[in-house]
Design an enzyme around this catalytic site. Structure first.
Site, PDB file in Angstrom:
ATOM      1  N   GLU A   1       3.709 -69.251 -71.828  1.00 56.26           N
ATOM      2  CA  GLU A   1       3.524 -69.998 -70.577  1.00 56.26           C
ATOM      3  C   GLU A   1       2.064 -69.995 -70.129  1.00 56.26           C
ATOM      4  O   GLU A   1       1.527 -71.030 -69.724  1.00 56.26           O
ATOM      5  CB  GLU A   1       4.413 -69.410 -69.469  1.00 56.26           C
ATOM      6  CG  GLU A   1       5.871 -69.771 -69.581  1.00 56.26           C
ATOM      7  CD  GLU A   1       6.170 -71.186 -69.103  1.00 56.26           C
ATOM      8  OE1 GLU A   1       5.237 -71.884 -68.683  1.00 56.26           O
ATOM      9  OE2 GLU A   1       7.350 -71.586 -69.146  1.00 56.26           O
TER      10      GLU A   1
ATOM     11  N   SER B   1      13.874 -69.468 -64.204  1.00 52.83           N
ATOM     12  CA  SER B   1      12.764 -70.095 -64.946  1.00 52.83           C
ATOM     13  C   SER B   1      11.426 -69.421 -64.661  1.00 52.83           C
ATOM     14  O   SER B   1      10.380 -70.082 -64.566  1.00 52.83           O
ATOM     15  CB  SER B   1      12.679 -71.591 -64.622  1.00 52.83           C
ATOM     16  OG  SER B   1      11.940 -72.285 -65.604  1.00 52.83           O
TER      17      SER B   1
ATOM     18  N   LYS C   1      12.639 -71.749 -72.940  1.00 55.02           N
ATOM     19  CA  LYS C   1      13.165 -70.444 -72.552  1.00 55.02           C
ATOM     20  C   LYS C   1      14.575 -70.217 -73.092  1.00 55.02           C
ATOM     21  O   LYS C   1      15.022 -69.066 -73.174  1.00 55.02           O
ATOM     22  CB  LYS C   1      13.123 -70.297 -71.029  1.00 55.02           C
ATOM     23  CG  LYS C   1      11.691 -70.185 -70.504  1.00 55.02           C
ATOM     24  CD  LYS C   1      11.576 -70.348 -68.999  1.00 55.02           C
ATOM     25  CE  LYS C   1      10.116 -70.270 -68.575  1.00 55.02           C
ATOM     26  NZ  LYS C   1       9.911 -70.654 -67.169  1.00 55.02           N
TER      27      LYS C   1
ATOM     28  N   SER D   1       9.785 -75.606 -69.879  1.00 54.88           N
ATOM     29  CA  SER D   1      10.623 -74.401 -69.759  1.00 54.88           C
ATOM     30  C   SER D   1      11.962 -74.491 -70.468  1.00 54.88           C
ATOM     31  O   SER D   1      12.704 -73.511 -70.500  1.00 54.88           O
ATOM     32  CB  SER D   1      10.842 -74.054 -68.287  1.00 54.88           C
ATOM     33  OG  SER D   1       9.656 -73.528 -67.723  1.00 54.88           O
TER      34      SER D   1
END
Length: 297
Positions: free
Chosen positions: A166, A130, A69, A66
């Site tokens: 994802e 997240s 991101k 993550s």
């Protein structure tokens, strides 16, 4: 023609030698902590005032999880600044957008879907919480992982690859390794962001605030620092396979020192074994070593 006294030259030399020694001391401490980890460790630290940099394991390639991101958020806000869409643009969320069996506070807020949510709110869920579904919604909005990859590479940051969203990344344990970066590449993105070279002032301030409000990974970069320390960061965590190997335990961020200066830090633990709290403690120890280092203070 300028002239310098012998005393001035000696003083400058001593200051330089002292800084070199202080940096070497931190490098040794980072190496010592890294040796206590059963896996691959990569660390990059930059004094954001002088741009002096320390890198441990410069050639290591790490799955971001993550952490990716952060560049996705930069891409979203770059497109906002270019008037491709606004933060107030409303997106209709369907059941397909809010997948089950993935980390998603956004889905918990809107369990029935069929609701319109602004880009800004979705961005907040991706950056601060997240949220995996929020991530994929925004990726579709900006044109997919390939578009984010292109954006980052055009900045001259090439040692990074974003291939999967994802949903795709979590479809198979090995897919996470196709979303990778080197520590110095992510450090460069943090530097460019800090120097306000990427976004408008409004977009910069919004992302700064969202990263400062990150709720994940409180025991990583922030874990051992004084409670009032300003830290904006973005974490990344992989799953564990049958052999007990965790693909990634990461944290990246910008930290303010008591003297008002800032430093950027990237800490990647890749293909590691151990309990998550113990691995997070290693990240916290590296962060604290940097925070206390005379090289940065």
């Amino acid at each position: 023609m300028k002239t310098f006294s012998f005393g001035v030259l000696v003083s400058a030399y001593l200051i330089s030698a002292s800084a070199f020694g202080q940096k070497a001391e931190l490098r040794q401490k980072v190496a010592e902590i890294s040796r206590s980890v059963d896996g691959q460790v990569g660390v990059a630290i930059m004094d954001l005032q002088t741009k002096d940099t320390l890198v441990h394991n410069v050639h290591g390639i790490f799955p971001m999880q993550s952490v990716f991101k952060f560049p996705i958020a930069l891409t979203v806000l770059d497109q906002v600044d270019k008037k491709k869409f606004s933060l107030g643009k409303k997106l209709k969320l369907t059941e397909r957008d809010l997948l089950p069996n993935t980390w998603s506070p956004l889905r918990e807020k809107y369990p029935d879907a069929n609701v319109e949510v602004t880009v800004e709110e979705i961005l907040k869920y991706m950056v601060s919480y997240s949220d995996n579904n929020a991530c994929d919604i925004l990726l579709r909005l900006v044109g997919g992982p390939k578009r984010v990859n292109q954006y980052v590479h055009k900045l001259g940051v090439n040692e990074i690859q974003i291939k999967f969203n994802e949903e795709e990344m979590h479809a198979a344990w090995g897919n996470q390794f196709d979303n990778w970066s080197k520590t110095r590449s992510m450090l460069k993105l943090l530097e460019l962001f800090y120097d306000k070279k990427l976004l408008s002032q409004n977009s910069h301030d919004l992302l700064w605030k969202m990263m400062a409000e990150t709720t994940t990974g409180p025991n990583r970069i922030k874990g051992l620092l004084p409670k009032d320390t300003e830290v904006l960061h973005r974490t990344g965590t992989g799953g564990t396979n049958e052999q007990g190997v965790n693909g990634a335990v990461n944290d990246i961020g910008i930290v303010q020192l008591p003297n008002g200066k800032y430093f950027a830090i990237v800490i990647y633990l890749g293909r590691v074994k151990g309990q998550l709290p113990d691995l997070e403690r290693k990240i916290a120890e590296i962060s604290l070593a940097a925070f206390n280092s005379a090289w940065l203070n």
